[in-house]
Write an enzyme that holds these catalytic residues in place. Structure first.
Site, PDB file in Angstrom:
ATOM      1  N   GLY A   1       8.461  10.349 -13.911  1.00 50.18           N
ATOM      2  CA  GLY A   1       8.907   9.120 -14.581  1.00 50.18           C
ATOM      3  C   GLY A   1      10.383   9.243 -14.936  1.00 50.18           C
ATOM      4  O   GLY A   1      11.207   9.633 -14.096  1.00 50.18           O
TER       5      GLY A   1
ATOM      6  N   LYS B   1       8.057  14.502  -9.260  1.00 48.97           N
ATOM      7  CA  LYS B   1       8.556  13.326  -9.996  1.00 48.97           C
ATOM      8  C   LYS B   1       7.951  13.344 -11.393  1.00 48.97           C
ATOM      9  O   LYS B   1       6.835  13.835 -11.581  1.00 48.97           O
ATOM     10  CB  LYS B   1       8.100  12.044  -9.275  1.00 48.97           C
TER      11      LYS B   1
ATOM     12  N   ASP C   1       6.786   5.673  -4.335  1.00 50.39           N
ATOM     13  CA  ASP C   1       6.783   5.424  -2.881  1.00 50.39           C
ATOM     14  C   ASP C   1       8.213   5.302  -2.352  1.00 50.39           C
ATOM     15  O   ASP C   1       8.553   5.847  -1.297  1.00 50.39           O
ATOM     16  CB  ASP C   1       6.016   4.137  -2.544  1.00 50.39           C
TER      17      ASP C   1
ATOM     18  N   GLY D   1       0.874  -1.178   0.000  1.00 48.23           N
ATOM     19  CA  GLY D   1       0.000   0.000   0.000  1.00 48.23           C
ATOM     20  C   GLY D   1       0.901   1.214   0.000  1.00 48.23           C
ATOM     21  O   GLY D   1       1.981   1.166   0.609  1.00 48.23           O
TER      22      GLY D   1
ATOM     23  N   TYR E   1      -9.632  -4.975  -6.778  1.00 53.50           N
ATOM     24  CA  TYR E   1      -9.587  -4.536  -5.368  1.00 53.50           C
ATOM     25  C   TYR E   1     -10.825  -4.934  -4.588  1.00 53.50           C
ATOM     26  O   TYR E   1     -11.940  -4.854  -5.101  1.00 53.50           O
ATOM     27  CB  TYR E   1      -9.482  -3.002  -5.296  1.00 53.50           C
TER      28      TYR E   1
ATOM     29  N   THR F   1       1.525   4.270   1.359  1.00 58.42           N
ATOM     30  CA  THR F   1       2.214   4.832   2.534  1.00 58.42           C
ATOM     31  C   THR F   1       3.011   3.751   3.275  1.00 58.42           C
ATOM     32  O   THR F   1       4.080   4.017   3.812  1.00 58.42           O
ATOM     33  CB  THR F   1       1.196   5.478   3.500  1.00 58.42           C
TER      34      THR F   1
END
Ligand code: ADP
Length: 303
Positions: A225, A223, A256, A28, A99, A30
């Site tokens: 890519g 960011k 992340d 996940g 999901y 975070t």
């Protein structure tokens, strides 16, 4: 330094080489960041704030936190709920995701303001994302934003990845507004340009950075890519080119892991352009491995 990530970790079922078999893991956004931070900086106390159930899979998730060096003392156990789940399907090498998270325990994570303020009181750097905001109902969202605002007011550093996921929101306008509220309580914002351009019509990464500075952030790292990373810190702007990679296996958790390296570097007083270069090197390893949690090259860990 004490770090607290707030959000949802899910059970992950990923196909194995054996036809029809799946491997159970946990991931996940975070949580992934907390996992990478714990890997690269064992000296930092890394904790995760979420809600899980009291069933076996919830217990296994907590064990995974502990085994990864992540403190689970701020994890709430709700007897009538369980963790969310996603399943990865492979079709001619292309990954797709299904999901089951609509009723996950994590959706209740921000119902207790005291639990939030206590956990943030135990931290110096608090990290959350647009996904953390997306899974909450309106009242919990307010509770979380208020707790973050209070924490910032007493000197905690707040970091935020907008992580725009329109499928988690009832309508795009709610996402667009709420993400800006998240940025307004944050010192550090770590967006990804492609998503931002789509939903905020930013002409270029500079526009993304400027928008988050106007919302109240002092440090923004955009960011993009394989394209250069754009930053602004206390009014100073710059770009850092991303090292070229010969092959990309899976870009899951690139952002992340990148965020973990940025926060680790800033915490250690490393100049932001150097933090970004390190973050690119780390994300570069992650995109060359499969899945969200990629074992890092030991050489990297020794830095
Ligand atoms: P997110 O995962 O949040 O969408 P990005 O896709 O922008 O984030 O990627 C985050 C970081 O991962 C980039 O800044 C870069 O360092 C690295 N990265 C991602 N894709 C590539 C790529 N194709 N080549 C080299 N590095 C990449």
């Amino acid at each position: 330094m004490r770090f607290l990530a707030i959000g949802e970790c899910m059970a992950e079922l990923a196909p194995t080489a054996a036809q029809g078999d799946y491997h159970l893991g946990f991931a996940g956004d975070t949580f992934n960041t907390a996992w990478y931070l714990a890997r690269i900086r064992p000296d930092i106390a890394v904790a995760y704030f979420t809600a899980v159930g009291t069933d076996t899979i919830s217990q296994k998730m907590r064990e995974a936190f502990s085994q990864s060096g992540i403190d689970d003392r701020h994890v709430q156990a709700l007897p009538d709920r369980t963790v969310g789940l996603y399943l990865i399907s492979l079709d001619n090498g292309e990954r797709s995701f299904s999901y089951w998270r609509g009723q996950s325990a994590a959706r209740q994570l921000a119902q207790d303001p005291q639990a939030l303020s206590q956990a943030m009181g135990d931290a110096d750097l608090v990290y959350f994302s647009g996904i953390t905001l997306a899974i909450l109902d309106a009242a919990s969202r307010e509770t979380l934003l208020k707790a973050l605002r209070n924490a910032r007011a007493v000197g905690k550093t707040i970091a935020f990845d907008p992580n725009l996921r329109p499928s988690l929101w009832s309508e795009p306008s709610l996402m667009i507004d709420t993400i800006m509220q998240g940025a307004a309580v944050s010192d550090i914002v770590l967006p990804s340009f492609e998503d931002e351009a789509r939903w905020y019509q930013d002409a270029d990464p500079t526009a993304t950075a400027d928008r988050y500075v106007s919302a109240g952030a002092t440090t923004v790292v955009v960011k993009n890519g394989p394209d250069p990373v754009h930053y602004i810190q206390d009014g100073v702007t710059g770009t850092v080119p991303v090292p070229l990679l010969s092959s990309i296996v899976d870009t899951t958790a690139a952002g992340d892991s990148f965020n973990a390296a940025i926060m680790a570097g800033l915490e250690g007083g490393t100049p932001l352009p150097d933090c970004i270069l390190n973050a690119c090197r780390m994300a570069g390893q992650v995109v060359q491995g499969k899945g969200a949690l990629v074992p890092l090259d030991p050489g990297f860990l020794d830095q």
